[in-house]
Write a protein that holds these residues in place. Structure first.
Motif, PDB file in Angstrom:
ATOM      1  N   ASP A 167       0.816  -1.210   0.000  1.00 43.53           N
ATOM      2  CA  ASP A 167       0.000   0.000   0.000  1.00 43.53           C
ATOM      3  C   ASP A 167       0.851   1.262   0.000  1.00 43.53           C
ATOM      4  N   GLY A 168       2.139   1.107  -0.337  1.00 41.67           N
ATOM      5  CA  GLY A 168       3.036   2.246  -0.371  1.00 41.67           C
ATOM      6  C   GLY A 168       3.890   2.349   0.871  1.00 41.67           C
ATOM      7  N   SER A 169       4.959   3.103   0.793  1.00 41.38           N
ATOM      8  CA  SER A 169       5.864   3.298   1.927  1.00 41.38           C
ATOM      9  C   SER A 169       6.462   4.693   1.871  1.00 41.38           C
ATOM     10  N   VAL A 170       6.936   5.152   3.028  1.00 42.54           N
ATOM     11  CA  VAL A 170       7.562   6.467   3.151  1.00 42.54           C
ATOM     12  C   VAL A 170       8.851   6.310   3.933  1.00 42.54           C
ATOM     13  N   ALA A 171       9.941   6.872   3.408  1.00 48.65           N
ATOM     14  CA  ALA A 171      11.214   6.829   4.131  1.00 48.65           C
ATOM     15  C   ALA A 171      11.160   7.805   5.301  1.00 48.65           C
ATOM     16  N   TYR A 172      11.826   7.428   6.389  1.00 48.58           N
ATOM     17  CA  TYR A 172      11.844   8.291   7.573  1.00 48.58           C
ATOM     18  C   TYR A 172      13.175   8.147   8.281  1.00 48.58           C
ATOM     19  N   GLY A 173      13.748   9.273   8.689  1.00 46.47           N
ATOM     20  CA  GLY A 173      14.988   9.251   9.446  1.00 46.47           C
ATOM     21  C   GLY A 173      16.158   8.731   8.644  1.00 46.47           C
ATOM     22  N   ASP A 174      17.110   8.104   9.353  1.00 50.04           N
ATOM     23  CA  ASP A 174      18.345   7.648   8.713  1.00 50.04           C
ATOM     24  C   ASP A 174      18.227   6.267   8.086  1.00 50.04           C
ATOM     25  N   GLY A 175      17.355   5.412   8.609  1.00 49.15           N
ATOM     26  CA  GLY A 175      17.308   4.052   8.071  1.00 49.15           C
ATOM     27  C   GLY A 175      15.985   3.357   8.267  1.00 49.15           C
ATOM     28  N   ALA A 176      14.881   4.116   8.223  1.00 46.23           N
ATOM     29  CA  ALA A 176      13.572   3.522   8.511  1.00 46.23           C
ATOM     30  C   ALA A 176      12.591   3.760   7.368  1.00 46.23           C
ATOM     31  N   SER A 177      11.557   2.937   7.328  1.00 43.80           N
ATOM     32  CA  SER A 177      10.442   3.083   6.389  1.00 43.80           C
ATOM     33  C   SER A 177       9.146   2.944   7.155  1.00 43.80           C
ATOM     34  N   LEU A 178       8.117   3.673   6.709  1.00 45.59           N
ATOM     35  CA  LEU A 178       6.803   3.665   7.348  1.00 45.59           C
ATOM     36  C   LEU A 178       5.772   3.094   6.387  1.00 45.59           C
ATOM     37  N   PHE A 179       4.829   2.305   6.942  1.00 47.50           N
ATOM     38  CA  PHE A 179       3.810   1.648   6.128  1.00 47.50           C
ATOM     39  C   PHE A 179       2.451   1.759   6.813  1.00 47.50           C
ATOM     40  N   GLU A 180       1.387   1.776   5.998  1.00 49.00           N
ATOM     41  CA  GLU A 180       0.013   1.668   6.491  1.00 49.00           C
ATOM     42  C   GLU A 180      -0.605   0.441   5.850  1.00 49.00           C
ATOM     43  N   LEU A 181      -0.722  -0.645   6.605  1.00 49.49           N
ATOM     44  CA  LEU A 181      -1.254  -1.895   6.069  1.00 49.49           C
ATOM     45  C   LEU A 181      -2.773  -1.901   6.101  1.00 49.49           C
ATOM     46  N   GLY A 182      -3.386  -2.419   5.033  1.00 53.37           N
ATOM     47  CA  GLY A 182      -4.841  -2.530   4.985  1.00 53.37           C
ATOM     48  C   GLY A 182      -5.542  -1.203   4.838  1.00 53.37           C
ATOM     49  N   ARG A 183      -4.844  -0.183   4.323  1.00 51.93           N
ATOM     50  CA  ARG A 183      -5.450   1.132   4.196  1.00 51.93           C
ATOM     51  C   ARG A 183      -6.491   1.175   3.071  1.00 51.93           C
ATOM     52  N   SER A 184      -6.270   0.362   2.027  1.00 54.69           N
ATOM     53  CA  SER A 184      -7.181   0.342   0.878  1.00 54.69           C
ATOM     54  C   SER A 184      -7.980  -0.952   0.866  1.00 54.69           C
ATOM     55  N   ARG A 185      -9.274  -0.826   0.543  1.00 57.12           N
ATOM     56  CA  ARG A 185     -10.136  -2.006   0.467  1.00 57.12           C
ATOM     57  C   ARG A 185     -10.970  -1.939  -0.808  1.00 57.12           C
ATOM     58  N   PRO A 186     -10.895  -2.976  -1.663  1.00 62.80           N
ATOM     59  CA  PRO A 186     -11.667  -2.956  -2.909  1.00 62.80           C
ATOM     60  C   PRO A 186     -13.172  -3.047  -2.631  1.00 62.80           C
ATOM     61  N   LEU A 187     -13.954  -2.314  -3.416  1.00 65.78           N
ATOM     62  CA  LEU A 187     -15.408  -2.316  -3.301  1.00 65.78           C
ATOM     63  C   LEU A 187     -16.029  -3.146  -4.413  1.00 65.78           C
ATOM     64  N   PRO A 188     -17.263  -3.645  -4.213  1.00 64.07           N
ATOM     65  CA  PRO A 188     -17.915  -4.474  -5.243  1.00 64.07           C
ATOM     66  C   PRO A 188     -18.058  -3.776  -6.590  1.00 64.07           C
ATOM     67  N   ASP A 189     -18.200  -2.441  -6.570  1.00 61.79           N
ATOM     68  CA  ASP A 189     -18.388  -1.719  -7.832  1.00 61.79           C
ATOM     69  C   ASP A 189     -17.081  -1.399  -8.533  1.00 61.79           C
ATOM     70  N   GLY A 190     -15.972  -1.911  -7.991  1.00 58.90           N
ATOM     71  CA  GLY A 190     -14.685  -1.671  -8.609  1.00 58.90           C
ATOM     72  C   GLY A 190     -13.920  -0.519  -8.007  1.00 58.90           C
ATOM     73  N   GLY A 191     -14.553   0.236  -7.126  1.00 57.54           N
ATOM     74  CA  GLY A 191     -13.874   1.349  -6.481  1.00 57.54           C
ATOM     75  C   GLY A 191     -12.985   0.882  -5.344  1.00 57.54           C
ATOM     76  N   VAL A 192     -12.353   1.832  -4.687  1.00 59.52           N
ATOM     77  CA  VAL A 192     -11.446   1.537  -3.582  1.00 59.52           C
ATOM     78  C   VAL A 192     -11.818   2.412  -2.394  1.00 59.52           C
ATOM     79  N   ALA A 193     -12.024   1.784  -1.234  1.00 63.19           N
ATOM     80  CA  ALA A 193     -12.337   2.517  -0.014  1.00 63.19           C
ATOM     81  C   ALA A 193     -11.074   2.707   0.801  1.00 63.19           C
TER      82      ALA A 193
END
Length: 386
Positions: A167-193
């Motif tokens: 779901d993507g990542s962001v670099a932070y500080g000298d040697g770290a990465s940040l993530f948000e797991l499960g942020r996107s959820r597919p919808l029946p109509d094809g959209g994304v929540a």
């Protein structure tokens, strides 16, 4: 993840709460008979001192933007344990460390592993294939805090990195990465929540951080800042000299209160009034031996609480003997309260043979269910994957 944190906290504080609950059964003045000799965790042992030295691996990079006075040279910082540096600072904080690798090779760990492989070996193998992480080899330590979970070990496998970054990542500080797991959820109509995901941080392929609160990402950034030297200039709640045992740490009174059921509110209030925090140490090298040091600002309240608890344990032991409850009497033989000024120590132990008996039900090999041929199997030869 929140439920898992509660389970670990319950494990860390369960024996202490069980002993404290015995206060409700009354007071006693009988002298406690001498308990069998048990080695309780009290200080760093030689192998643990060596472990402390091996873990001093991280040297903070020098700040290139700081100008030095003419004729002076920068003094490099001493190596330190990055996991201890990640711990919270200040009074009233909770941090409980589980030495997962050491526990895995202890007698208790071997018993638990046997249970796990009998009942969940396939799930473990599936996890290894999906993430590239073998919990039995790659996991070193696990830390439960008020804000989340910190895990140290070997987390450099590309499969894990790909899974975290889906779901993507962001670099932070000298040697770290940040993530948000499960942020996107597919919808029946094809959209994304879009929704609030699980906040995760990864540092230098050695540490994973999980945030449980709605602002969990801010908490993870705070952890990384402490590791990389941008945090408050205070010592962590656990020092190197306190890293003895297979489990150790500090439980805040507020966290202990949350573990009490509603019907034990009076006991929880009494503990909160007397104690500031509880320092725990568990040795699993032979059975289960725990020490809990209860500290408070009011020496009289703490002393009174310790005396009441000691009397209650003595009374409970006498009652168990009178009722021929040999198992409970044996366990209470190892229970003791040691007054120490404005604090007191609680000792409790469970012998290895008792643990073996309790785990016998899951150690037995599980009979595999009879295979039911599928319709395809009756007409198509089976293939074995290699």
């Amino acid at each position: 993840m929140k439920r898992q944190r509660g389970v670990w906290l319950a494990l860390a504080a369960g024996l202490f709460i069980l002993a404290a609950w015995l206060m409700l059964s009354g007071q006693g003045e009988e002298e406690t008979p001498a308990a069998p000799k048990v080695e309780f965790p009290r200080r760093l042992r030689p192998q643990e001192r060596e472990r402390v030295e091996r873990r001093r691996t991280y040297v903070m990079p020098q700040d290139a933007g700081v100008a030095l006075a003419p004729g002076t040279a920068s003094t490099p910082d001493k190596p330190r344990d990055p996991l201890l540096a990640a711990l919270p600072r200040g009074a009233g904080k909770t941090a409980v460390v589980i030495e997962a690798n050491a526990l895995r090779y202890s007698p208790i760990g071997e018993l638990l592993l046997e249970c796990l492989m009998n009942r969940g070996g396939k799930e473990l193998e599936r996890f290894k294939q999906t993430t590239g992480v073998d919990p039995l080899k790659d996991l070193d330590r696990l830390v439960i805090t008020d804000d989340g979970l910190i895990v140290s070990g070997n987390f450099g496998d590309p499969r894990l990195k790909e899974l975290l970054a889906r779901d993507g990542s962001v670099a932070y500080g000298d040697g770290a990465s940040l993530f948000e797991l499960g942020r996107s959820r597919p919808l029946p109509d094809g959209g994304v929540a879009q929704r609030q995901g699980l906040s995760v941080g990864a540092w230098n392929d050695q540490m994973l951080m999980f945030g449980f609160k709605p602002d969990g990402m801010n908490g993870i950034k705070d952890v990384i800042d402490r590791v990389e030297g941008r945090g408050p200039d205070e010592p962590p709640v656990i020092s190197e000299n306190s890293t003895y045992g297979e489990m150790y740490g500090v439980l805040s009174v507020e966290q202990l209160r949350k573990l009490f059921p509603p019907e034990q509110k009076e006991l929880a209030d009494r503990l909160a009034a007397a104690a500031q925090n509880v320092e725990l140490h568990v040795d699993a090298s032979s059975g289960f031996a725990m020490t809990a040091q209860v500290k408070g600002a009011d020496a009289a309240l703490v002393t009174d609480l310790g005396k009441s608890l000691g009397g209650a344990l003595s009374l409970a032991r006498m009652k168990a003997q009178a009722e021929d409850d040999t198992e409970l009497a044996q366990l209470l033989d190892f229970a003791k309260v040691r007054p120490d000024g404005d604090s007191f120590g609680l000792e409790m132990a469970v012998p290895l043979d008792v643990i073996q008996k309790q785990l016998a039900f899951c150690r037995e090999a599980q009979e595999p269910p009879p295979a039911t041929p599928s319709p395809e199997a009756t007409s198509v030869p089976s293939e074995v994957a290699h």
